[in-house]
Design an enzyme around this catalytic site. Structure first.
Site, PDB file in Angstrom:
ATOM      1  N   GLU A  38      38.575  70.113  72.188  1.00 34.77           N
ATOM      2  CA  GLU A  38      39.067  70.105  70.804  1.00 34.77           C
ATOM      3  C   GLU A  38      40.436  69.392  70.818  1.00 34.77           C
ATOM      4  O   GLU A  38      41.201  69.540  71.769  1.00 34.77           O
ATOM      5  CB  GLU A  38      39.233  71.582  70.382  1.00 34.77           C
ATOM      6  CG  GLU A  38      39.775  71.836  68.996  1.00 34.77           C
ATOM      7  CD  GLU A  38      39.972  73.357  68.752  1.00 34.77           C
ATOM      8  OE1 GLU A  38      39.938  74.147  69.720  1.00 34.77           O
ATOM      9  OE2 GLU A  38      40.152  73.742  67.589  1.00 34.77           O
ATOM     10  N   LYS A 109      35.136  72.208  61.792  1.00 39.90           N
ATOM     11  CA  LYS A 109      35.195  73.612  62.257  1.00 39.90           C
ATOM     12  C   LYS A 109      35.117  74.588  61.086  1.00 39.90           C
ATOM     13  O   LYS A 109      35.992  74.586  60.201  1.00 39.90           O
ATOM     14  CB  LYS A 109      36.491  73.808  63.040  1.00 39.90           C
ATOM     15  CG  LYS A 109      36.622  75.140  63.751  1.00 39.90           C
ATOM     16  CD  LYS A 109      37.897  75.120  64.593  1.00 39.90           C
ATOM     17  CE  LYS A 109      38.055  76.325  65.473  1.00 39.90           C
ATOM     18  NZ  LYS A 109      39.253  76.186  66.331  1.00 39.90           N
ATOM     19  N   CYS A 142      35.396  75.450  69.291  1.00 45.86           N
ATOM     20  CA  CYS A 142      36.168  76.586  69.785  1.00 45.86           C
ATOM     21  C   CYS A 142      35.832  77.921  69.130  1.00 45.86           C
ATOM     22  O   CYS A 142      34.788  78.494  69.407  1.00 45.86           O
ATOM     23  CB  CYS A 142      37.663  76.275  69.700  1.00 45.86           C
ATOM     24  SG  CYS A 142      38.608  77.248  70.894  1.00 45.86           S
TER      25      CYS A 142
HETATM   26  C1  ACM Z   1      40.629  77.955  68.973  1.00 45.29           C
HETATM   27  O1  ACM Z   1      39.753  78.084  68.113  1.00 45.29           O
HETATM   28  N1  ACM Z   1      41.177  76.780  69.209  1.00 45.29           N
HETATM   29  C2  ACM Z   1      41.063  79.111  69.777  1.00 45.29           C
END
Ligand code: ACM
Length: 267
Positions: A38, A109, A142
């Site tokens: 990421e 995300k 993530c």
């Molecule tokens: C995250 O979602 N970067 C911990």
């Protein structure tokens, strides 16, 4: 199909330096798919939205994207990685998968972590697998890991391999991904970063430990907490189509959605 991850320690606000470091890491790599972390080119701990805006780039147009296009062509490989995206003046924590022909697939995300909520909009694109070289691939980023529904939707849509760029700071995901792989019978490529970032009184220590699981929960490749490394393994994506756990148990067809109604009713 060969799939792999590239784990390293990106430096905050040093896009060109990070791109050169990935370039070095990928030297001589031979794989069909490589997953980067990421925010691999910018670093993670943005002081605020204005700062993130300066490092963000429009979808499919910017130096991070064009570097990925270059690598995808050079290595004849799908390159996947996270970047701060700006779209209609809004910021997203996004991941893009770039093919050697320059075509790309985007994911934003959906489940933002901690301070990300001060900076980014939550993702607004459905979990949707795409095809590459005959395999069905799906993207997460993530903290999506803590919502098993994310993997489930992708599994029910036929995903064989989860591509999971991360900047993990909690110690759970590398282990939790074992359960996600087994319960969905999918491959998971979890790419984390190493190192730490500091902002005023906040220090984030990233936990490395990038890992590739098979649909039976076997560890096919693993990095240590600190190493900068590329690891590639040979897999047969079709193994993820076998949803049988025993001859009489199938994680797809044994589901009883009529008893899961509460999941939809509960907002
Ligand atoms: C995250 O979602 N970067 C911990």
């Amino acid at each position: 199909m060969k799939v792999g991850f590239a784990q390293f320690n990106p430096k905050f606000d040093a896009i060109e330096e990070n791109l050169s470091r990935v370039e070095k890491l990928l030297e001589n790599v031979s794989s069909d798919v490589i997953v980067l972390p990421e925010m691999f080119a910018t670093g993670y701990l943005f002081p605020d939205a204005d700062y993130a805006r300066k490092l963000a780039e429009p979808t499919g147009d910017g130096q991070i994207f064009y570097a990925m296009v270059r690598w995808a062509k050079k290595y004849d490989c799908l390159i996947v990685g996270g970047f701060p995206e700006i779209h209609n003046q809004k910021l997203y924590n996004s991941s893009i998968a770039v093919q050697p022909d320059g075509k790309w697939h985007l994911y934003r995300k959906i489940h933002l972590f901690d301070r990300e909520k001060l900076i980014f909009q939550p993702g607004n694109i459905d979990y949707e697998p795409f095809e590459f070289r005959g395999a069905k691939l799906g993207m997460l980023i993530c903290f999506d890991w803590i919502f098993p529904e994310s993997y489930r939707v992708l599994m029910l849509k036929g995903t064989q391999i989860i591509l999971h760029p991360s900047n993990l700071v909690l110690p759970y995901c590398q282990k939790a991904s074992f359960a996600r792989a087994v319960e969905n019978r999918m491959f998971i490529i979890l790419t984390n970063r190493t190192g730490s970032e500091k902002l005023d009184e906040i220090t984030l220590q990233f936990t490395g430990g990038s890992i590739i699981y098979s649909p039976r929960g076997e560890i096919l490749a693993k990095a240590s907490e600190n190493e900068e490394t590329v690891k590639v393994v040979d897999i047969n994506p079709a193994e993820a189509d076998d949803k049988n756990v025993t001859p009489r148990n199938n994680v797809m067809t044994d589901r009883r959605p009529e008893y899961y109604r509460y999941l939809i009713e509960k907002k």
